[in-house]
Design a protein around this motif. Sequence first.
Motif, PDB file in Angstrom:
ATOM      1  N   TYR A 177      11.780  25.772 -46.072  1.00 21.85           N
ATOM      2  CA  TYR A 177      13.010  25.853 -46.586  1.00 21.85           C
ATOM      3  C   TYR A 177      12.959  26.791 -47.794  1.00 21.85           C
ATOM      4  O   TYR A 177      14.130  26.788 -48.417  1.00 21.85           O
ATOM      5  CB  TYR A 177      13.445  24.375 -46.804  1.00 21.85           C
ATOM      6  N   ASP A 178      12.093  27.781 -48.072  1.00 20.50           N
ATOM      7  CA  ASP A 178      12.159  28.756 -49.107  1.00 20.50           C
ATOM      8  C   ASP A 178      13.547  29.510 -48.916  1.00 20.50           C
ATOM      9  O   ASP A 178      14.029  29.683 -50.055  1.00 20.50           O
ATOM     10  CB  ASP A 178      11.118  29.668 -49.035  1.00 20.50           C
ATOM     11  N   ALA A 179      13.865  29.899 -47.784  1.00 21.89           N
ATOM     12  CA  ALA A 179      14.843  30.781 -47.845  1.00 21.89           C
ATOM     13  C   ALA A 179      16.320  30.174 -48.148  1.00 21.89           C
ATOM     14  O   ALA A 179      17.274  30.796 -48.657  1.00 21.89           O
ATOM     15  CB  ALA A 179      15.068  31.827 -46.342  1.00 21.89           C
ATOM     16  N   TYR A 180      16.381  29.309 -47.519  1.00 21.11           N
ATOM     17  CA  TYR A 180      17.725  28.122 -47.673  1.00 21.11           C
ATOM     18  C   TYR A 180      17.795  27.686 -49.296  1.00 21.11           C
ATOM     19  O   TYR A 180      18.786  28.204 -49.693  1.00 21.11           O
ATOM     20  CB  TYR A 180      17.738  26.732 -46.897  1.00 21.11           C
ATOM     21  N   CYS A 181      16.595  27.447 -49.787  1.00 18.89           N
ATOM     22  CA  CYS A 181      16.679  27.240 -51.363  1.00 18.89           C
ATOM     23  C   CYS A 181      17.115  27.934 -52.310  1.00 18.89           C
ATOM     24  O   CYS A 181      17.882  28.064 -53.021  1.00 18.89           O
ATOM     25  CB  CYS A 181      15.584  26.248 -51.529  1.00 18.89           C
ATOM     26  N   ARG A 198       3.272  21.902 -38.041  1.00 14.13           N
ATOM     27  CA  ARG A 198       3.373  21.897 -39.246  1.00 14.13           C
ATOM     28  C   ARG A 198       2.419  23.159 -39.691  1.00 14.13           C
ATOM     29  O   ARG A 198       3.198  23.806 -40.729  1.00 14.13           O
ATOM     30  CB  ARG A 198       2.517  20.699 -39.833  1.00 14.13           C
ATOM     31  N   THR A 199       1.374  23.405 -39.390  1.00 14.17           N
ATOM     32  CA  THR A 199       0.583  24.432 -39.715  1.00 14.17           C
ATOM     33  C   THR A 199       1.431  25.856 -39.548  1.00 14.17           C
ATOM     34  O   THR A 199       1.565  26.872 -40.082  1.00 14.17           O
ATOM     35  CB  THR A 199      -0.579  24.592 -38.952  1.00 14.17           C
ATOM     36  N   ILE A 200       1.930  25.910 -38.080  1.00 12.20           N
ATOM     37  CA  ILE A 200       2.767  27.327 -37.668  1.00 12.20           C
ATOM     38  C   ILE A 200       4.206  27.338 -38.411  1.00 12.20           C
ATOM     39  O   ILE A 200       4.256  28.394 -38.893  1.00 12.20           O
ATOM     40  CB  ILE A 200       3.128  27.192 -36.022  1.00 12.20           C
ATOM     41  N   MET A 201       4.828  26.510 -38.585  1.00  9.66           N
ATOM     42  CA  MET A 201       6.106  26.406 -39.392  1.00  9.66           C
ATOM     43  C   MET A 201       5.860  26.631 -40.668  1.00  9.66           C
ATOM     44  O   MET A 201       6.500  27.585 -41.340  1.00  9.66           O
ATOM     45  CB  MET A 201       6.849  25.054 -39.176  1.00  9.66           C
ATOM     46  N   SER A 202       4.871  26.227 -41.491  1.00 11.01           N
ATOM     47  CA  SER A 202       4.734  26.406 -42.903  1.00 11.01           C
ATOM     48  C   SER A 202       4.252  27.909 -42.836  1.00 11.01           C
ATOM     49  O   SER A 202       4.492  28.785 -43.862  1.00 11.01           O
ATOM     50  CB  SER A 202       3.605  25.717 -43.268  1.00 11.01           C
ATOM     51  N   THR A 203       3.246  28.275 -41.899  1.00 12.67           N
ATOM     52  CA  THR A 203       2.832  29.798 -42.256  1.00 12.67           C
ATOM     53  C   THR A 203       4.071  30.814 -42.049  1.00 12.67           C
ATOM     54  O   THR A 203       3.968  31.756 -42.625  1.00 12.67           O
ATOM     55  CB  THR A 203       1.723  30.083 -40.787  1.00 12.67           C
ATOM     56  N   LEU A 204       4.798  30.466 -41.026  1.00  6.72           N
ATOM     57  CA  LEU A 204       5.939  31.356 -40.613  1.00  6.72           C
ATOM     58  C   LEU A 204       6.984  31.426 -42.014  1.00  6.72           C
ATOM     59  O   LEU A 204       7.281  32.328 -42.401  1.00  6.72           O
ATOM     60  CB  LEU A 204       6.777  31.064 -39.424  1.00  6.72           C
ATOM     61  N   GLY A 205       7.074  30.286 -42.304  1.00  3.75           N
ATOM     62  CA  GLY A 205       7.996  30.079 -43.526  1.00  3.75           C
ATOM     63  C   GLY A 205       7.444  30.697 -44.791  1.00  3.75           C
ATOM     64  O   GLY A 205       8.170  31.281 -45.416  1.00  3.75           O
ATOM     65  N   SER A 206       6.163  30.730 -44.980  1.00  2.52           N
ATOM     66  CA  SER A 206       5.618  31.536 -46.205  1.00  2.52           C
ATOM     67  C   SER A 206       5.818  32.991 -46.009  1.00  2.52           C
ATOM     68  O   SER A 206       5.576  33.700 -47.068  1.00  2.52           O
ATOM     69  CB  SER A 206       4.033  31.318 -46.362  1.00  2.52           C
ATOM     70  N   LEU A 207       6.227  33.563 -44.829  1.00  2.00           N
ATOM     71  CA  LEU A 207       6.503  34.910 -44.755  1.00  2.00           C
ATOM     72  C   LEU A 207       7.890  35.523 -45.215  1.00  2.00           C
ATOM     73  O   LEU A 207       8.040  36.605 -45.390  1.00  2.00           O
ATOM     74  CB  LEU A 207       6.362  35.496 -43.303  1.00  2.00           C
ATOM     75  N   ALA A 208       8.754  34.615 -45.531  1.00  2.00           N
ATOM     76  CA  ALA A 208      10.158  34.898 -45.852  1.00  2.00           C
ATOM     77  C   ALA A 208      10.014  35.497 -47.169  1.00  2.00           C
ATOM     78  O   ALA A 208       9.429  35.102 -48.293  1.00  2.00           O
ATOM     79  CB  ALA A 208      10.867  33.657 -46.028  1.00  2.00           C
ATOM     80  N   ALA A 209      10.603  36.688 -47.541  1.00  2.00           N
ATOM     81  CA  ALA A 209      10.856  37.350 -48.627  1.00  2.00           C
ATOM     82  C   ALA A 209      11.912  36.727 -49.451  1.00  2.00           C
ATOM     83  O   ALA A 209      13.103  36.483 -49.170  1.00  2.00           O
ATOM     84  CB  ALA A 209      11.085  38.873 -48.598  1.00  2.00           C
ATOM     85  N   VAL A 267      17.373  24.530 -58.080  1.00  2.00           N
ATOM     86  CA  VAL A 267      17.068  23.806 -56.751  1.00  2.00           C
ATOM     87  C   VAL A 267      15.776  23.026 -56.925  1.00  2.00           C
ATOM     88  O   VAL A 267      14.666  23.911 -57.149  1.00  2.00           O
ATOM     89  CB  VAL A 267      17.280  24.625 -55.485  1.00  2.00           C
ATOM     90  N   VAL A 268      15.747  21.904 -56.478  1.00  2.00           N
ATOM     91  CA  VAL A 268      14.360  21.219 -56.601  1.00  2.00           C
ATOM     92  C   VAL A 268      14.130  20.715 -55.145  1.00  2.00           C
ATOM     93  O   VAL A 268      14.841  19.875 -54.645  1.00  2.00           O
ATOM     94  CB  VAL A 268      14.140  20.262 -57.616  1.00  2.00           C
ATOM     95  N   SER A 269      13.329  21.262 -54.395  1.00  2.00           N
ATOM     96  CA  SER A 269      12.862  20.823 -53.108  1.00  2.00           C
ATOM     97  C   SER A 269      11.622  20.083 -53.130  1.00  2.00           C
ATOM     98  O   SER A 269      10.579  20.096 -53.784  1.00  2.00           O
ATOM     99  CB  SER A 269      12.267  22.064 -52.189  1.00  2.00           C
ATOM    100  N   VAL A 270      11.953  18.793 -52.528  1.00  2.93           N
ATOM    101  CA  VAL A 270      11.110  17.709 -52.290  1.00  2.93           C
ATOM    102  C   VAL A 270       9.799  17.635 -51.245  1.00  2.93           C
ATOM    103  O   VAL A 270      10.228  17.621 -50.366  1.00  2.93           O
ATOM    104  CB  VAL A 270      11.710  16.479 -52.530  1.00  2.93           C
TER     105      VAL A 270
END
Length: 412
Positions: free
Chosen positions: A133-137, A73-84, A148-151
């Motif tokens: 899922y920032d990039a997808y949404c 969770r920690t690693i995936m969330s951190t990597l996801g937060s880097l998406a522009a 788009v509302v992400s839950v």
Amino acid sequence: MAGGCPRCCFAVGVVLVVSLAVLLYPLSQWDENVTLKTRLTAVVVQHVLPSASFNLCTLVAWLTGTDNFVASRTIMSTLGSLAALEGVSVENLEIAGVPVRLYRPSDIGRDEVLPVLIYYHGGGYVTGSLNNYDAYCATFCTMSKMAVVSVDYRLAPEHVFPAAFDDCFAVTSAIVGDIAVATQLAVNSSLVSIGGDSAGGSLTVAMALHVSRTDLPPLRSQVAIFPSIRYLYVNRSLLSSYSAPGGLSPEGTFYFRSHFIGGYDGYKTLNTKIRQQSPELLPPDTWKNATLRVEGSLDVELEMPPAERYPYAKTFLSDALIPLLATDLDLMAPAIIILAGIDPLYEDGLVYERRLKSAGVDAEVYEYPYQIHGFTAFVPTHINVWGLEIPLGNEDALDSVVKSVEFVQRHT
């Protein structure tokens, strides 16, 4: 000692050659029309990166004394937060007490009422986050000009079934049925679609089914991305070459599912019985489930084992978890179903299409034969690391968004 170094070099060389052969072997198994770039990209995405990520999670878990899912969770969330994110405005809110993230096109006024897609993220009910899922949404938002509302539903093993279902249903029913919520988001409550991948794909199917049973306005469409609709049933794709290294493995499916239904001890309990091939948990001879035949036809009959034979039968007998149990599919929203060819859940999507069509519901399937489970999350974007912009992404993921947007817009 003088001869030791050459021998070591030779041994290392042999290991490298064998490792390279193992990684490149899948290239020889694919259609000759597939480009070398696509093949090499697939090998990296399907084998190298997931293995490195898994090993990193294992290392972090060992260093911190936590379970793999916490580290993941920690690693995936951190990597996801880097998406522009470009072309969208983003807000973090709460709906019905559940955290959500709202994406709106930045070139459209905040008060302009838009159609909306409610998205339920993947992660096996155990990992995954809004960041992943920032990039997808954001991509779906900018392409469709929809909100788009992400839950951010609760995760297992801290919160077992039906926590995720309850959170998603609370948010969905509030957006569809509560004018105040729709006004707050500036969305049209009569133009609501839903979607999700993996665990989120399963939640999508469950939401579509259960909303159709209420007096709420009907959903316009559903985007079901590699949904699991049979759950613990062991089918051919779960145990065959569809489960390629680097993607979702059979053991991985059991790991996630058992945590979701059994909490912290669920994996240990179920995995032990699975490894012993307990007939209570793996009865392929007694479950007449939907299976992929050699000629490609699908048997859509389902028989569940007797409740007294199955320790979690009461949970599994709910169609909130196994939508295939439902017989009233005729009022469900039209569905686009996105499938990866190298995925233990591949057959589930085919079964879902057949069940919907047999009930008279519009359903379309799009398959990506050289992709693994989870690929749709990797839409092309770039991440910022120490001031460097590093491009990442998958063109098939982008294509899946294009097809999903087209389908949703046709039904909006």
